[in-house]
Write an enzyme that holds these catalytic residues in place. Structure first.
Site, PDB file in Angstrom:
ATOM      1  N   ILE A  18       0.433  -0.958   0.164  1.00 55.60           N
ATOM      2  CA  ILE A  18      -0.061  -0.052   0.076  1.00 55.60           C
ATOM      3  C   ILE A  18       1.109   1.118  -0.043  1.00 55.60           C
ATOM      4  CG2 ILE A  18      -1.908  -0.930   0.786  1.00 55.60           C
ATOM      5  CD1 ILE A  18      -0.550  -0.548   4.229  1.00 55.60           C
ATOM      6  N   GLY A  19       1.865   1.067   0.289  1.00 64.15           N
ATOM      7  CA  GLY A  19       2.976   1.942   0.319  1.00 64.15           C
ATOM      8  C   GLY A  19       4.460   2.098   0.591  1.00 64.15           C
ATOM      9  N   GLY A  22      11.553   5.908   2.218  1.00 71.23           N
ATOM     10  CA  GLY A  22      12.697   5.613   1.788  1.00 71.23           C
ATOM     11  C   GLY A  22      13.728   4.449   2.634  1.00 71.23           C
ATOM     12  N   ASP A 135      11.572  12.844  13.646  1.00 68.52           N
ATOM     13  CA  ASP A 135      11.145  13.158  11.757  1.00 68.52           C
ATOM     14  C   ASP A 135       9.716  13.472  11.552  1.00 68.52           C
ATOM     15  OD1 ASP A 135      11.935  12.539   9.168  1.00 68.52           O
ATOM     16  OD2 ASP A 135      10.941  10.670   9.253  1.00 68.52           O
TER      17      ASP A 135
END
Length: 677
Positions: A18-19, A22, A135
């Site tokens: 689904i994705g 990096g 992050d």
């Protein structure tokens, strides 16, 4: 890419990708143990050979697994299988904040603040457990279909920054990184606040404040260049939101918000007071103080130049001059002309004098300087006891309450009473003896003067709530309800009533019933990573029972809990049995030792190897077996042993000779005598 249908950890089925990011690919999966859909993040091959990174990833993910919060994408499990390192997370159907911004161009101030409050609340939950995200960026903020904002990727970011394993694809985060993080300095909670500020900037303007041709260029801008006020591009941005963003993105960490709690408070205030000037610039010590009388006199005597909005001392109170300049320009852009400035200065001086006098009065009142019969003895922060007003008239009660700094309001409907004359107070709320804040309003009910009929409170204890209400209504009584937990009375049934059953009371009077909420719920503790004995103790302390079972695991040490059937933090009834899985350690393959007696050396070695064992030739000795045949093996045939176990064997040189009967010499070549026959 992992094929659909593959199982990880003998539990999680891959349903499709689904994705991709990096460092990892994200798959939709199904947890067949708990029968729920999950998101599975699998590290890319580039990171699987970095042992330091892998160890950091596993430990940080395990820490994040203990973080359960509505504004965080919860981590359920972490492990490895066939060289694949994965993290199992809550599956959130929705859109990333990055995609949402790109879709809308930029967000309104109200929407920016609402999203920011939820985002920072999630970050705060992590900070409370000493987890720094490192992050924060729109790509790591997910907005569910229900509008819930969730922060994701706890653990994976810290593992990356700790080992300095950052690929070009990962460095998209540099647009949101704090100056101290960009130069490899100390990173703490204020670094996440900086990144949150950049994210807010992007929401309100539609783009990041710094961009460049390379990651190094962007990082240098974070270190060297000041962030332009978002008001330059969005003139109608609320002043308070502008100040919040500018404070979050200060270069010096000490000039930012020191914690998420303070940031959330200002964001909430910004919703109700968009143009308020309540954001404190600089450090926490840079707060407004009340000026002394001498300072006020000097301020009044000073000649003001129309070009000077602030004096030098006021400017020196701030560490970041550019931030002050932004505020000054911001106010000028709102059309504050010179005459208005003068009026504002006068109002500020008057306000300061009033504040000083108020403080002087409060201090004097506290030490008894202003005490006297004409002054109230209570302040806003005091609590006073409600007097008994029954039998008083409205005027008498109002005067009584006024002396205690309390208000009075009369209910419209009057009630019949045999005890109190018309116009006298029959009851009031809060009741006599209760402690309330000063200036609280007391609601009173007056008597109609009519003779009240009496009735008997019916038996309602033990009844279902609806049945009790019906019985009281049939007795012409009103019902008020409270509730509490009870181990003895079934949920939804009446524990007690006041007045008690059988009491004679006026019709239309109120009977308060207490309804059972059932047994007080127990909160399921987090068992993952605990030893089996610790898990049982934690469940027992929570009023729960445990039901353990064992499974093999390559990632969890034997004797420690792998997972649990009921999610940690969930409230369940006391006595509920919570199942959990205890690791048996890595699974050991067991094989059966074959019978190699009578085989020659080569055949015996091949047979043992094919069975998954290690063959070891021990030597040759005389034996009744013919020459070259195996006559002994170190592990008996039929025995089950661990795969790879070494089995030694001996080969016969033939029967031992007792002498040469025909007088011939002993066979010098050691050949098998049977061979000559």
């Amino acid at each position: 890419m992992i094929k659909e249908g593959v199982f990880l950890g003998k539990r999680y089925e891959i349903l499709g990708r689904i994705g991709s990011g990096g460092m990892a690919d994200v798959y939709k999966g199904k947890d067949h143990k708990l029968n729920r859909y999950v998101a599975i993040k699998v590290l890319k091959s580039d990171y699987r050979s970095d042992e330091v990174f892998i160890q950091k990833f596993l430990s940080e993910a395990q820490a994040a697994a203990g973080l359960m919060h509505p504004n965080v994408v919860n981590v359920y499990d972490v492990g490895q299988d066939r060289g694949l390192y994965y993290m199992v997370m809550e599956l959130v159907e929705g859109i990333t904040l990055k995609d949402y911004i790109e879709k809308k161009g930029k967000l309104s101030a109200k929407e920016t603040i609402s999203i920011s409050i939820q985002m920072v609340t999630g970050i705060q939950a992590a900070h409370n457990r000493h987890i720094i995200h490192r992050d924060i960026k729109p790509q790591n903020i997910i907005i569910s279909k229900e509008g819930k904002v969730k922060v994701t990727d706890f653990g994976i970011a810290r593992a990356t920054t700790s080992t300095q394993t950052i690929s070009t694809s990962v460095m998209g985060s540099v647009h949101y990184t704090s100056p101290e993080q960009a130069k490899g300095g100390h990173v703490d909670e204020k670094s996440d606040i900086y990144s949150a500020g950049i994210t807010m900037y992007e929401m309100i303007t539609g783009h990041v404040p710094f961009d460049g041709d390379s990651t190094v260029t962007v990082a240098l801008k974070h270190l060297q260049e000041e962030i332009a006020s978002p008001a330059e591009e969005v003139p109608d941005i609320p002043y308070s939101l502008e100040c919040i963003i500018m404070k979050c993105t200060q270069k010096n960490p000490e000039n930012r918000y020191h914690d998420c709690e303070s940031l959330i408070l200002d964001l909430k205030r910004s919703l109700v007071d968009p143009d308020g000037d309540f954001v404190i610039a600089g450090t926490d010590s840079d707060r407004t103080v009340v000026m002394s009388t001498d300072e006020l006199d000097r301020l009044n005597e000073k000649d003001y130049d129309d070009e000077d909005e602030y004096d030098d001392d006021y400017d020196d109170d701030y560490d970041d001059d550019d931030y002050d300049d932004d505020e000054d320009g911001r106010r000028k852009s709102r059309g504050v002309n010179r005459d208005t400035k003068k009026i504002m200065r006068i109002l500020m001086i008057v306000a300061a004098v009033i504040i000083a006098l108020l403080i002087l009065f409060l201090v004097g009142n506290a030490v008894g300087v202003f005490s006297g019969p004409g002054l109230s003895q209570s302040t806003d922060d005091e609590q006073v006891e409600v007097p008994d007003l029954r039998g008083m008239t409205e005027d008498e009660a109002r005067e009584k309450l006024s002396d205690l700094s309390l208000g009075l309001k009369v209910e419209n409907e009057r009630v019949a009473s045999n005890e109190y004359a018309e116009g006298e107070i029959v009851s009031h709320d809060p009741a006599a003896g209760e402690k309330v804040d000063a200036h609280t309003t007391i609601y009173v009910t007056l008597s109609s003067g009519e003779e009240a009929k009496t009735t008997t409170v019916p038996k309602v204890v033990g009844m279902a709530e609806a049945d009790a209400e019906k019985a009281l209504a049939e007795a012409n009584l009103k019902v008020a309800k409270n509730s509490e937990y009870s181990d003895d009375v079934e949920e939804g049934h009446v524990i007690s009533c006041n007045p008690a059953e059988g009491a004679q009371v006026d019709e239309e009077s109120t009977v308060t019933i207490v309804v059972s909420l059932g047994s007080e719920p127990a909160t399921v503790p987090d068992l993952a990573g605990r030893s089996a004995s610790d898990a049982e103790a934690a469940l027992s302390n929570a009023g729960l029972t445990g039901n353990s079972r064992e499974e093999y695991s390559d990632s969890v040490e034997a004797g420690f809990v792998i997972s649990q059937d009921v999610e940690a933090g969930k409230e369940v009834s006391k006595g509920t049995s919570v199942g959990y899985v205890v690791s048996r350690g890595s699974q050991i393959s067991v094989v059966t030792v074959p019978d190699i007696s009578g085989m020659d050396r080569n055949t015996a070695e091949k047979t043992l190897q094919q069975a998954g064992l290690t063959a070891s030739f021990a030597g040759e000795e005389p034996n009744e077996r013919p020459y070259g045949q195996v006559f002994y093996q170190s592990v008996s045939s039929g025995t089950q042993v661990e795969e790879g176990t070494t089995v030694e064997f001996w080969v016969s040189t033939g029967p031992e000779e007792t002498g040469d009967q025909d007088g011939s010499e002993e066979n010098p070549e050691g050949e098998n005598p049977d061979a000559a026959q």
